[in-house]
Design an enzyme around this catalytic site. Structure first.
Site, mmCIF file in Angstrom:
data_model
loop_
_atom_site.group_PDB
_atom_site.id
_atom_site.type_symbol
_atom_site.label_atom_id
_atom_site.label_comp_id
_atom_site.label_asym_id
_atom_site.label_seq_id
_atom_site.Cartn_x
_atom_site.Cartn_y
_atom_site.Cartn_z
ATOM 1 N N SER A 77 0.850 -1.187 0.000
ATOM 2 C CA SER A 77 0.000 0.000 0.000
ATOM 3 C C SER A 77 0.886 1.238 0.000
ATOM 4 O O SER A 77 2.017 1.194 0.487
ATOM 5 C CB SER A 77 -0.892 0.010 1.251
ATOM 6 O OG SER A 77 -1.532 1.260 1.416
ATOM 7 N N TYR B 145 -2.406 0.539 10.022
ATOM 8 C CA TYR B 145 -2.382 -0.240 8.781
ATOM 9 C C TYR B 145 -1.078 -0.015 8.032
ATOM 10 O O TYR B 145 -0.440 -0.963 7.563
ATOM 11 C CB TYR B 145 -3.572 0.163 7.914
ATOM 12 C CG TYR B 145 -3.635 -0.532 6.575
ATOM 13 C CD1 TYR B 145 -4.105 -1.840 6.459
ATOM 14 C CD2 TYR B 145 -3.245 0.129 5.410
ATOM 15 C CE1 TYR B 145 -4.171 -2.471 5.233
ATOM 16 C CE2 TYR B 145 -3.314 -0.490 4.176
ATOM 17 C CZ TYR B 145 -3.778 -1.795 4.088
ATOM 18 O OH TYR B 145 -3.837 -2.414 2.857
#
Length: 250
Positions: free
Chosen positions: A134, A147
């Site tokens: 990501s 995250y």
């Protein structure tokens, strides 16, 4: 025939990628926690084999690999399963430590466990490992610290593994923004405007498989635009670029 394992395949990117690989003639072993969603995915798809379970469970990872072995070996592992950590996002000051531990189990430790068990088969096949990363791994976005830290850890062990493995390509890929349930849980408005996984992320991953560039960190959108011409300009991680220059994955 080529055999792949795709985790987190009950929806989103994992589902779209599994279907795309099967359409290309791959045998695909899919994992996920939703038996109903996986059964729907596999309906009418003789090349897709379902293994229901949680990727954090060692028995589930072994079942994925056993199923691949029964199909003739293993050429590709895609560590796609992931969680935000909790129902949504939180500031660093308010992060739940229990939810963060769960996120590290799913996003970092379980992928490493599957990779470790899969490496003997991947080495034998000259195969590849794709870890879905990501941009939150490399950029500091408010409320994305939990995250993002898991994806940063995933990136780092991927880069180290790339230095260590000579016969297996290790790619860690930023799929970009996608219209998925997980992204909607974080930012519903942004998710509604994002492309579907099959529009950019999946074409980028397929281009990666076609070109088989050196180990490194790649952007799916750039791969999709460039097509098979991925040998230059798409490695985004300095460790990955150094690995490519040194011929870590040949």
């Amino acid at each position: 025939m080529a055999v792949a394992i795709v985790t987190g395949a009950s929806r989103g990117l994992g589902r779209a990628l599994a279907l795309a690989l099967a359409e290309r003639g791959w045998d695909v072993v899919v994992g996920g926690r939703s038996g109903g969603a996986l059964a729907e995915l596999a309906a009418g798809q003789p090349r897709i084999r379902v293994v229901v379970g949680d990727v954090t469970d060692a028995w589930h990872r072994t079942a994925l690999l056993t199923t691949a072995w029964d199909l003739g070996g293993l050429d590709l592992v895609v560590n796609n399963a992931g969680v935000l950590g909790g129902e949504g996002l939180a500031t660093t000051a308010e992060l739940s430590l229990d939810e963060l531990r769960r996120a590290f189990e799913v996003n970092v430790i379980a992928p490493l466990g599957l990779a470790q068990e899969a490496l003997p088969m991947l080495r034998a096949a000259g195969g590849a490992l794709i870890n879905i990363s990501s941009d939150a791994a490399v950029e500091a976005y408010p409320t994305w610290g939990g995250y993002g830290s898991t994806k940063a850890a995933l990136d780092l062990w991927s880069a180290v593994l790339a230095h260590e493995e000579e016969s297996v390509r290790v790619w860690w890929v930023d799929p970009g923004e996608m219209r998925t349930a997980m992204y909607a849980a974080a930012d519903a408005a942004a998710a509604a405007e994002a492309p579907l996984p099959e529009q950019e992320a999946v074409p980028g991953l397929l281009a990666l498989l076609d070109a088989r560039p050196p180990s490194g960190r790649y952007l799916a959108a750039a791969l999709a635009v460039r097509g098979d011409d991925t040998a230059a300009g798409t490695v985004t991680d300095t460790v990955g670029a150094d690995a490519a220059e040194r011929g870590v994955a040949r």
